[in-house]
Enzyme design. Sequence first.
Site, PDB file in Angstrom:
ATOM      1  N   LYS A 248       0.928  -0.932  -0.108  1.00 52.50           N
ATOM      2  CA  LYS A 248       0.464  -0.035  -0.136  1.00 52.50           C
ATOM      3  C   LYS A 248       0.940   1.424  -0.118  1.00 52.50           C
ATOM      4  CE  LYS A 248      -4.225   1.915   2.383  1.00 52.50           C
ATOM      5  NZ  LYS A 248      -5.068   1.798   3.586  1.00 52.50           N
ATOM      6  N   GLU A 336     -18.430  -5.706  11.508  1.00 46.78           N
ATOM      7  CA  GLU A 336     -19.783  -4.608  12.287  1.00 46.78           C
ATOM      8  C   GLU A 336     -20.932  -6.001  13.311  1.00 46.78           C
ATOM      9  OE1 GLU A 336     -18.537  -1.987   8.747  1.00 46.78           O
ATOM     10  OE2 GLU A 336     -19.428  -4.589   9.119  1.00 46.78           O
ATOM     11  N   ARG A 364     -25.653  -2.063   8.835  1.00 45.24           N
ATOM     12  CA  ARG A 364     -24.751  -3.236   8.711  1.00 45.24           C
ATOM     13  C   ARG A 364     -25.664  -4.219   9.977  1.00 45.24           C
ATOM     14  NH1 ARG A 364     -19.273  -4.002   5.375  1.00 45.24           N
ATOM     15  NH2 ARG A 364     -20.108  -3.862   3.920  1.00 45.24           N
TER      16      ARG A 364
END
Length: 588
Positions: A248, A336, A364
């Site tokens: 990244k 979640e 969610r």
Amino acid sequence: MEYQVLNKIEQPEDLRGLSLQELQLLANELRHYIIQVVAVKEGHLGASLGVVELTIALHFIFDTPNDLLVWDVGHQAYGHKILTGRRNNFHTNRQLGGISGFPKREESIYDTFGVGHSSTSISAALGMALATQLNGDIEKQHIAVIGDASIASGMSFEGLNHAGVTNANLLVILNDNAIGIDPSVGALKEYLTKAKVGYKPKESNIIEALNFNYFGPVDGHDLDALLSILKELQQIKGPKFLHVITKKGKGLKKAEEDQVKYHAPGKFQPETGELLPRNSEGLPLKYQDVFGLTLVELAKENKKIIGITPAMPTGSSLKYMMKAFPERAFDVGIAEQHAVTLAAGMATQGAVVFCNIYSTFLQRAYDQVIHDVALQNLPVVFCLDRAGLVGEDGATHHGLFDLAYLRAIPNMIVAAPANEIELRQLLYTAQLGIAHPIAIRYPRGRGVTNNWQVPFEALEIGKAVCEKEGQNLAILALGAIIKNAKEALKQIEEELGLYNMRFAKPLDETMLHKVFKEYKTVVTLEDGVAKGGFGSAILEFAAEHNYTNKIKCLGVPDHFIEHGKIGELQEIAGIDVKSIVRQVKYLL
């Protein structure tokens, strides 16, 4: 830098005739272009830099848009956007009226599925593959690109589990860089850490156990290797899995060294990566930091306090608790549903659980909030960061629905502090011991006062505050948006009432009876959807008690609000200062 190859690429078909050497030059130019634009215009940086070679290879080998490419979350899709006809307006990224920061179906035929929340790509791509198969097309390719943080989510496993018993023409590509926004966590991450380029651990390969053909790991920055393996995979039918290892922030040293900060770094020097200084001297803290620092204060005295976040310790500022009390703070990854039920389980054992989730992400876990928390009346404290309009991330990230979807749930207390001091006191109140679950919602960004670290004082649940007495018209405001009402009243000559309601549920009915008896007109103001939200609660109260006052509800209208600066979006929604002034003067 003069772009010798990039300037010739208008669509992916333009790059399919390039040589390997030209493709490698294109990768350098594309990476440079992303850095140059994001340095000035801001946005998500590290993720897109990490998949430059993979993006080029995918569009080179596969016949996009006929072959369907699905990006997970979309943080990493800038290169994809630039190569698919949006190079010339990439500078409008995340700006009002410009292109979205995430893939969006209305924006381009190459954006096959709208994203913004994680872990949807496998299910979506599998759905496409099965539908294509039913249509009689067995040649079309369906590719899902998902990160190592997103693949650990429950929904990803649901998709993998189903795909493994189909013969769908599906390729799942794992972009493994060991980090989402914060470093990845969990047992799957531990397995992936063992995998190196050219070495696949033999034991406990969960992907192969799910009936996928597993390939890799391969170096995600080796274009030649990527082209070779993708070409091979193109010829293999059924569910396939390619493990790609990337870095990244690749190509910008600062972004490689500090991958958390350079996920979305703000403005920086494109040549060096040095962040441009922001003068925050004298400015109030961010609400998230008031939450994080206050929780540490409380946790020092209350040993029962536990903090939970689904993969957002930095964004939510639970990082302070994780540093101070690592044994009592949990990052559960992008999960979640698990976070909410984990909190419920802890609450059954007497723990005081602060479950810190962005408002948009709590959507969610709605079933878990109802079934596992509220139905059992467990006193979990939901701290909902990024409530209301959040700005440049747009429709997928605005926290606009929480007031409406939470106040419908029995046993749930729904609070919205007007400022940092009220947030601090609500956190204190919640940990003293409450009889019900509570949701405390607060906005993205900075607060309104520097002197927030006041002595703790319990707030009465369901009690509103009169900010200003008046006549004829009263504004009932919920949450931090009250600052717009205060500014509006400065521009209106008449003496009007202003009430800080603090709670959407339970309502302060004593205060409301007084308001409806003393004022002819009532205006409600909220940074949330108008339908079903706080204003609707006031309308219900008025109907139940046969009040005939004129009522005007100011909130976000019944359509999805796109991306832009928060001030611009408040104006579109009609909850900015000018809109409030205009509405009040009209009603008067």
